[in-house]
Design an enzyme around this catalytic site. Structure first.
Site, PDB file in Angstrom:
ATOM      1  N   GLN A 140       1.861   3.671   5.011  1.00  0.00           N
ATOM      2  CA  GLN A 140       3.059   3.263   4.385  1.00  0.00           C
ATOM      3  C   GLN A 140       3.412   4.033   2.715  1.00  0.00           C
ATOM      4  O   GLN A 140       2.718   4.389   2.359  1.00  0.00           O
ATOM      5  CB  GLN A 140       3.083   1.681   3.973  1.00  0.00           C
ATOM      6  CG  GLN A 140       3.221   1.258   5.443  1.00  0.00           C
ATOM      7  CD  GLN A 140       3.267  -0.347   5.334  1.00  0.00           C
ATOM      8  OE1 GLN A 140       2.242  -0.910   5.464  1.00  0.00           O
ATOM      9  NE2 GLN A 140       4.385  -1.104   5.104  1.00  0.00           N
ATOM     10  N   HIS A 141       4.618   3.743   2.077  1.00  0.00           N
ATOM     11  CA  HIS A 141       4.970   3.697   1.022  1.00  0.00           C
ATOM     12  C   HIS A 141       5.144   5.114   0.372  1.00  0.00           C
ATOM     13  O   HIS A 141       5.745   5.608  -0.620  1.00  0.00           O
ATOM     14  CB  HIS A 141       4.212   3.048   0.052  1.00  0.00           C
ATOM     15  CG  HIS A 141       3.825   1.709   0.471  1.00  0.00           C
ATOM     16  ND1 HIS A 141       4.889   0.967   0.451  1.00  0.00           N
ATOM     17  CD2 HIS A 141       2.808   0.917   0.565  1.00  0.00           C
ATOM     18  CE1 HIS A 141       4.268  -0.601   0.624  1.00  0.00           C
ATOM     19  NE2 HIS A 141       3.085  -0.518   0.730  1.00  0.00           N
ATOM     20  N   ASP A 147       1.875   2.004   9.272  1.00  0.00           N
ATOM     21  CA  ASP A 147       0.562   1.672   9.856  1.00  0.00           C
ATOM     22  C   ASP A 147       0.067   0.275  10.044  1.00  0.00           C
ATOM     23  O   ASP A 147      -0.139   0.085  11.140  1.00  0.00           O
ATOM     24  CB  ASP A 147      -0.517   2.425   9.046  1.00  0.00           C
ATOM     25  CG  ASP A 147      -0.631   2.160   7.673  1.00  0.00           C
ATOM     26  OD1 ASP A 147       0.202   1.107   7.128  1.00  0.00           O
ATOM     27  OD2 ASP A 147      -1.290   2.764   7.007  1.00  0.00           O
TER      28      ASP A 147
END
Length: 481
Positions: A81-82, A239
């Site tokens: 992520q991110h 994820d």
């Protein structure tokens, strides 16, 4: 390859360190082939990776899967992520991706929170108070420090979006991963134009949001992968949302994931909004919510302490009053992005094994404190805690979680839950089922249950006290960086 009962699907996990691919029988959940290839990540405060490595790793992982991958009818990508991926007009990376554990945007995170009404306003708008990991803070950092890269960017993507787009030729994302950007509004489930305007990001650069169960596209020509043209591609997701799918989670079941970072989460039917910022109010990949708390330091930090002491990671010893806060990479929970590790209570008779146990205790203490905020008030406090991730197989991790949680602990036998969740998402496209229902049919959460033991209240109180007393020191270290 074993004979498959149903069509084959591929689930992918493009994580921080590597890309893994599973070929799964959609009827039974049997993994018929697998592959894995590594990535490189820069070190220091800036954590970056070249997205083209992810693509090369995907090709290698699928090559390792052999003929089974060529028979796949659908594919889905789960990913870290991110991360901020900036692409030029040709779809090539403008610069390496800024990863979730890049802490350079801490000043931008603090400023954005202040400029847009404070923590409560952010939590109500986006579900989360943006921490240093959130994509919006990384874009703000890039705008300040590398304006030429911002001018060159013609598309902004998350890691799983990047790989999905290379498969389909279309820029798409899903609600689960979008909810970790800081520019997705939880109430409307759309991009927040005011936040985008504040950070100078044109919404035209962002991918289209694909609804749960919707096809993101089909595999195009010239991809260099074993898939046939027209193979279905699911939306994919972040994820943690993929792992929740992989477990077939029902609301209220607690999960602790022990990886490089540690996470605790549970599916909820209520939209979360924690103004303290401890709990991120993520969306899941189905239509519910996935309140989650994350620590930057988990298995990697404990393994580093073991290495410094010259011990095997299992060589713990009980009976100590020493406290070790293993904040070796700064910390997100508690929110101390520039802090370092702290050791308190060292005595002449303290052993190396006791120091190592203290590192485990410090890491688990942070996660359990956050878990109390993640779970809804009506969640069953005696329900088994699902323990997943690389650390879940370690005896020292298992026993520490049991001792400090007071809960029974269940260890699912299924591995690679992110890739399995992506595979369940791909299977759902073929069968019309909810992806979590697919995973439950596959019995992915089955595994041994370790009985509850009495909670070690003394250790929890001691660690909390040291953390509270040390707060001024830890905060000063943040201010001096």
């Amino acid at each position: 390859m074993s004979a498959a009962e149903g069509p084959l699907v591929v689930g992918v996990d493009t994580s921080t360190q590597s890309t893994k691919a599973l070929v799964v029988d959609a009827a039974t959940g049997q993994v018929v082939a697998s592959g894995q290839a590594p990535h490189t990540v820069s070190s220091g405060a800036g954590r970056e990776s070249d997205p083209r490595q992810w693509w090369d790793a995907l090709r290698e992982a699928l090559h390792q899967c052999g003929d089974a991958a060529r028979e796949a009818a659908a594919v889905s990508i789960g990913g870290q992520q991110h991360g901020l991926v900036t692409l030029d007009a040709q779809g090539e990376p403008v610069r390496p991706a800024l990863l979730w554990n890049d802490v350079r945007s801490a000043p931008q995170a603090r400023r954005l929170i202040e400029e847009l009404g404070g923590p409560k306003s952010w939590a109500e708008r986006t579900g989360s108070v943006p921490g240093v990991s959130f994509t919006v803070t990384k874009w703000a950092w890039l705008t300040e420090h590398e304006p030429e890269a911002v001018r060159a960017a013609k598309a902004v993507r998350l890691p799983h979006d990047y790989l999905t787009e290379r498969l389909t030729g279309e820029g798409t994302t899903d609600r689960g991963d979008a909810s970790g950007t800081g520019w997705w509004a939880a109430g409307t489930e759309a991009y927040d134009e005011e936040i985008l305007a504040r950070v100078g990001l044109d919404p035209a650069l962002l991918p289209r949001l694909v609804r749960p169960g919707e096809v993101a596209g089909t595999v195009r020509d010239g991809h260099g992968l074993p898939f046939s043209k027209g193979t279905l591609v699911a939306a994919g997701t972040g994820d943690n949302a993929a792992a929740a799918l992989g477990l077939g989670l029902r609301p209220g079941v607690p999960v602790m994931s022990l990886g490089t970072s540690g996470t605790v989460y549970a599916v909820s039917q209520r939209r979360p909004a924690d103004p303290t910022g401890t709990v991120a109010g993520f969306a899941d990949a189905r239509g519910d919510w996935l309140p989650l708390a994350c620590t930057l330091n988990c298995t990697l930090a404990v393994d580093r302490v073991a290495a410094l002491l010259g011990l095997d990671r299992e060589a713990v010893e009980p009976g100590t009053d020493v406290t070790l806060l293993p904040y070796l990479d700064g910390e997100r929970t508690p929110n101390l992005p520039h802090s370092s590790g702290l050791l308190h209570g060292l005595r002449h008779d303290t052993t190396a094994g006791q120091l190592l146990q203290a590192a485990y205790d410090g890491a688990v203490h942070s996660l359990l404190g956050a878990l109390e905020l993640v779970l809804d008030a009506d969640a069953d406090p005696t329900a088994p805690l699902l323990l997943i991730g690389g650390g879940a197989r370690g005896t020292a991790w298992q026993q520490t979680v049991r001792r400090l949680s007071g809960r029974p602990v269940q260890i699912p036998e299924a591995r690679e839950l992110v890739a399995l969740g992506a595979a369940a998402q791909a299977a759902g496209l073929l069968t019309g089922e909810d992806a979590a229902a697919v995973a439950r049919r596959w019995k992915t959460s089955a595994g041994p249950v370790l009985d509850a033991v009495e909670r070690d209240e003394a250790a929890l109180t001691r660690i909390s006290g040291v953390l509270s007393d040390a707060a001024p020191l830890l905060e000063r270290s943040a201010g001096s960086s």
